[in-house]
Scaffold this active site. Structure first.
Site, PDB file in Angstrom:
ATOM      1  N   LYS A   1       0.845  -1.195   0.000  1.00  0.00           N
ATOM      2  CA  LYS A   1       0.000   0.000   0.000  1.00  0.00           C
ATOM      3  C   LYS A   1       0.886   1.253   0.000  1.00  0.00           C
ATOM      4  O   LYS A   1       2.092   1.166   0.270  1.00  0.00           O
ATOM      5  CB  LYS A   1      -0.928  -0.028   1.216  1.00  0.00           C
TER       6      LYS A   1
ATOM      7  N   ARG B   1     -10.457  -0.605  15.665  1.00  0.00           N
ATOM      8  CA  ARG B   1     -10.555   0.163  14.423  1.00  0.00           C
ATOM      9  C   ARG B   1     -11.525  -0.597  13.530  1.00  0.00           C
ATOM     10  O   ARG B   1     -12.635  -0.872  13.935  1.00  0.00           O
ATOM     11  CB  ARG B   1      -9.146   0.329  13.825  1.00  0.00           C
TER      12      ARG B   1
ATOM     13  N   TYR C   1      14.921  30.238   7.778  1.00  0.00           N
ATOM     14  CA  TYR C   1      13.806  30.988   8.363  1.00  0.00           C
ATOM     15  C   TYR C   1      13.925  31.043   9.883  1.00  0.00           C
ATOM     16  O   TYR C   1      14.304  30.055  10.520  1.00  0.00           O
ATOM     17  CB  TYR C   1      12.486  30.302   8.033  1.00  0.00           C
TER      18      TYR C   1
ATOM     19  N   MET D   1      10.953  24.447   2.441  1.00  0.00           N
ATOM     20  CA  MET D   1      10.164  23.614   1.527  1.00  0.00           C
ATOM     21  C   MET D   1      11.056  22.872   0.534  1.00  0.00           C
ATOM     22  O   MET D   1      10.823  21.706   0.215  1.00  0.00           O
ATOM     23  CB  MET D   1       9.153  24.493   0.776  1.00  0.00           C
TER      24      MET D   1
HETATM   25  C1  LIG Z   1      -0.349  -1.964   6.787  1.00  0.00           C
HETATM   26  C2  LIG Z   1      -0.930  -3.227   7.294  1.00  0.00           C
HETATM   27  C3  LIG Z   1      -0.117  -4.348   7.518  1.00  0.00           C
HETATM   28  C4  LIG Z   1       1.399  -4.310   7.395  1.00  0.00           C
HETATM   29  O1  LIG Z   1       1.995  -3.838   8.575  1.00  0.00           O
HETATM   30  P1  LIG Z   1       3.586  -3.768   8.744  1.00  0.00           P
HETATM   31  O2  LIG Z   1       3.781  -3.321  10.135  1.00  0.00           O
HETATM   32  O3  LIG Z   1       4.062  -2.739   7.742  1.00  0.00           O
HETATM   33  O4  LIG Z   1       4.125  -5.107   8.446  1.00  0.00           O
HETATM   34  C5  LIG Z   1      -0.739  -5.536   7.878  1.00  0.00           C
HETATM   35  N1  LIG Z   1      -2.087  -5.608   8.038  1.00  0.00           N
HETATM   36  C6  LIG Z   1      -2.888  -4.534   7.854  1.00  0.00           C
HETATM   37  C7  LIG Z   1      -4.351  -4.673   8.044  1.00  0.00           C
HETATM   38  C8  LIG Z   1      -2.337  -3.313   7.490  1.00  0.00           C
HETATM   39  O5  LIG Z   1      -3.129  -2.249   7.319  1.00  0.00           O
END
Ligand SMILES: *Cc1c(COP(=O)(O)O)cnc(C)c1O
Length: 336
Positions: A34, A119, A232, A279
């Protein structure tokens, strides 16, 4: 000259995949790619992970899944986040995660149980419908509280006992490495694949090799007289004559503003980032004059994302996933 360059070492990613597979002792490795492969490039990262033995790809959104499907026609791709675009997912043979009682139809579904993350997910598991191929949960503390993580694993084990014919997956990177009881049938690993530590420590401690290198150069070098400052807010004022180098990378590139005070390598030597990160630029303190064009390593060669993350009060995940690799800002080179 390019403002900065990202080098992605796919051979290192393959080795990290194999290291995880050894730790998983028979469970499958599912590669989490992702957020454009945590900033490393999702398509390339996916290829290396699959070459290293991963058997599925995990993403957060259907759009990410569709982009991967074009490159990997036959690979299992799991969309972990909630989605409204079920038709597109079905068409592309993606698998979805279901977090409530509203089960999508006509495509493979993994039901998510909330065992303590608080969650996404159901708190009770009903008898799974016919499209359900997997059950999963996500651990809140695999990196920092093994006792709580074990409680979650036990809750999951009890709730899913009758459904052991389904693919059961729980572990993220931290659990894959340190929590053998969380292995089940597959582990969803992201951060460790990229050679970054889920524990925020040196990845070498867990046999992992950083995949990403981020390099730039000194674009200008100047001497500050006592009382002169850089950046800055005049947050760094020279007390004595001080050489500084200006690096053409800033927070719009993902070199966060709160990285002031961290260290980078200038021509192989550790140098402190001084003043406020702008930036498009930041300054480093030098101990002598160096020519413009001198190489600067922002991440790599022992400069760890984990160290920067500590300075910035964040985690390596956020740091790397926010590096701006768009061609206008940086050049991405893929090796291996
Ligand atoms: C992002 C994610 C992972 C991977 O987690 P890592 O700590 O990067 O290995 C696994 N399961 C879910 C549901 C996630 O959102």
């Amino acid at each position: 000259m390019q403002r900065s360059e990202l080098t992605i070492d796919l051979a290192a990613l393959r080795r990290n995949a194999r290291t995880l597979l050894r730790a998983l002792a028979g469970a499958e490795l599912w590669a989490v790619v992702k957020a454009d492969g945590y900033g490393h490039g999702a398509v390339d990262a996916a290829r290396a992970a699959l070459d290293g033995g991963a058997t599925a790809l995990c993403v957060a959104t259907v759009a990410e899944g569709l982009a991967l499907r074009r490159e990997y026609p036959a690979t299992r791709i799991l969309v972990m986040g909630p989605t409204a675009d079920i038709a597109a997912a079905r068409e592309a043979r993606l698998e979805l995660v279901c977090v409530d009682d509203d089960l999508p139809e006509g495509l493979p579904v993994h039901v998510k149980l909330d065992t303590g993350m608080g969650r996404w997910g159901l708190s009770e598991l009903a008898a799974p419908g016919r499209d359900v191929v997997g059950v999963m949960t996500h651990l809140a503390t695999a990196d920092c509280d093994a006792d709580f993580a074990r409680e979650q694993v036990e809750r999951f084990r009890r709730a899913t006992q009758p459904y052991a014919q389904l693919v059961r997956h729980v572990a993220n990177s931290a659990a894959a490495i340190r929590l053998p009881e969380a292995r089940f049938d597959a582990a969803r690993c992201g951060i460790a694949l990229y050679g970054l530590s889920p524990f925020g420590t040196d990845p070498a401690e867990d046999g992992l090799e950083p995949v990403l290198r981020w390099e730039s150069h000194l674009a200008q070098v100047k001497k500050l007289a006592p009382g002169e400052s850089t950046g800055y807010g005049r947050r760094f004022v020279a007390e004595h004559p001080t050489w500084i180098g200006i690096v053409p990378v800033g927070y719009a590139d993902g070199f966060r503003r709160d990285l002031a005070g961290t260290e980078v390598l200038v021509d192989g030597d550790r140098r402190r980032v001084v003043g406020v990160v702008s930036m498009d630029a930041f300054a480093v303190e030098l101990d002598h004059e160096l020519p413009a064009g001198t190489p600067v390593t922002l991440i790599g060669e022992g400069v760890l994302a984990e160290h920067h993350a500590r300075v910035a009060g964040t985690i390596n995940y956020e740091l790397v996933s926010r590096i701006n690799a768009s061609p206008q800002r940086a050049r991405r080179v893929v090796r291996g």
